[in-house]
Design an enzyme around this catalytic site. Structure first.
Site, short mmCIF file in Angstrom:
data_model
loop_
_atom_site.label_atom_id
_atom_site.label_comp_id
_atom_site.label_asym_id
_atom_site.label_seq_id
_atom_site.Cartn_x
_atom_site.Cartn_y
_atom_site.Cartn_z
CG HIS A 173 -0.41 0.25 2.52
ND1 HIS A 173 -0.04 -0.75 3.38
CD2 HIS A 173 -0.16 1.40 3.17
CE1 HIS A 173 0.42 -0.23 4.50
NE2 HIS A 173 0.36 1.08 4.40
CG ASP A 205 0.13 -4.06 2.92
OD1 ASP A 205 0.14 -3.48 1.82
OD2 ASP A 205 0.21 -3.46 4.00
CB SER A 292 3.12 1.87 6.19
OG SER A 292 1.92 1.85 6.90
#
Length: 430
Positions: A173, A205, A292
């Site tokens: 992402h 992911d 992230s």
């Protein structure tokens, strides 16, 4: 319900939601924050809330988190929507990991190749004395050069260098909005280079980018199977655009199953589920938008997880519940992507629901699937996989997702009131 769907909650469920912590760039002239993957950090735009911020620093107020959404902490670009997820605990034993003697092990975790793109600092520089944690400064200083900022133009996240020739692992992402598969990587020295997206795996992911650089210091993978609840860990990344930030905490839970959803309003709606991450590590080390794709490291300076999601409850940032993709899973996927092969995903071919008295009840079995070949039947209630207790459907999903193709799972099943053990060979998801 399929293996990768979360358990739907009733209307009015007020549990925290899960979202990806990435920071997207402002999408309107006012510079206001737009909802996006939790963990991506947008650069401060003129007139944006919370200004002024240092040039290039992301706006803190209004960071891209939907109220009450559980997000994945990354510093990646976003598409303007939050990915939401539901969480379930998976019981399971972990091998104990020694937390002492940190300083002596740091040298084994990193590969110090000189590079003008990276800089290091002295760990002894006014290190604050803390009880049994004096080595944290040494670990942080050693790992920081291996963590980078990944920018796509519409947002940014973090990444971890895993090879001297520029391979970097991050979240899917973080890079999914990259134009033409090109991103910009900023090293801890402040120098920037271009990079290409080598491959992505939305199912876990994860993504790999290749920077145009050589002779880099890179991080070492740790064995996430050795992680124990209570272990001290550090989360390193660029929360809110603050590159090289280090936060400390402990591993607060293991074997979480995170169902990361799409744009639908309810994060517990199985129809919104896009990705199910099994065997995730939960930590209370503060993780915020921009983290992230960054590193979760142990006291040996080894990467035991890739930060990917956080839980929020009516706020835009950390509430002490973050999630990282386990290192063993991340390394396996990263290696497959780098080698140019197809990323394989475990598959049994069943749909499950929560059993009334605990366990996961099989609702359907695909003909010819590994489950069918093993003899699993509709109505069977799975209460254990190997030595892991299965309290509900999310536990079973996590156990399957954390397995590997070709491995065998010993399922303890209750059928017609009697208990039996059925061994199933994990197949590859078609």
């Amino acid at each position: 319900m399929s293996e990768n769907q979360a358990n739907p909650a009733s209307d009015g469920d007020d549990r925290p939601t899960i979202s990806q912590p990435t920071t997207p760039a402002p999408s309107d002239p006012s510079g206001a924050w737009q909802p996006s993957y939790y963990g991506q950090v947008w650069a401060n735009a003129p007139g944006a809330p919370g200004a002024p911020n240092p040039p290039g620093a992301p706006n803190a107020p209004g960071a891209p988190n939907a109220p009450g959404a559980l997000g994945q902490p990354a510093h990646p670009a976003t598409t303007g929507t939050w990915r939401k997820a539901a969480v379930a605990t998976v019981a399971g034993a972990a091998i104990a990991l020694t937390a002492g003697g940190v300083g002596g092990f740091v040298g084994y975790a990193l590969h110090p190749d000189d590079s003008p793109l990276q800089s290091t600092t002295s760990a002894s520089k006014n290190a604050a004395p803390v009880v049994d944690r004096s080595s944290l400064a040494t670990i942080a200083a050693s790992v920081q050069p291996t963590v980078v900022v990944v920018e796509t133009g519409s947002g940014e996240g973090s990444g971890v260098i895993v090879s001297a020739d520029g391979y970097i692992v991050t979240n899917n992402h973080v890079v999914e909005s990259a134009s033409g598969g090109s991103v910009k990587v900023t090293f801890n020295s402040g120098k920037q280079v271009s990079a290409k997206v080598v491959g992505t795996d939305p199912e876990t992911d994860l993504a790999v980018v290749k920077a145009d650089a050589t002779g880099l210091t890179y991080a070492s993978w740790g064995n996430s199977d050795d992680v124990q609840v209570g272990d001290t860990v550090l989360a390193i990344g660029s929360p809110l655009g603050l590159q090289g930030s280090v936060t400390a905490g402990i591993v607060s839970a293991l074997h979480r199953t995170i169902a990361v959803g799409g744009d639908q309003q309810s994060p517990f709606d199985p129809g919104s589920a896009r990705t199910t991450i099994g065997d995730a590590i939960q930590t209370d080390a503060p993780i915020n938008p921009g983290n992230s794709g960054g590193a979760l490291v142990n006291m040996k300076g080894e990467v035991v997880g890739i930060n990917s999601a956080i839980a929020t409850s009516g706020s835009n940032g950390n509430i002490g519940v973050g999630f990282a993709i386990s290192a063993n899973r991340a390394k396996a996927v990263t290696d497959q992507i780098i080698k140019g092969g197809k990323v394989s995903h475990p598959y049994l071919g069943i749909s499950v629901g929560n059993a009334q008295n605990g366990g996961a009840q099989i609702q359907s079995v695909e003909p010819g699937s590994p489950a069918a070949k093993a003899g699993l039947q509709v109505g069977d209630v799975v209460t254990k996989v190997d030595n892991r207790t299965i309290a509900g459907q999310e536990d079973l999903v996590g156990a399957i997702q954390s397995s590997t193709v070709g491995s065998q799972l010993a399922l303890t099943v209750v059928r017609d009131g009697s208990e039996r053990t059925i061994t199933a060979t994990v197949g590859e998801q078609p």
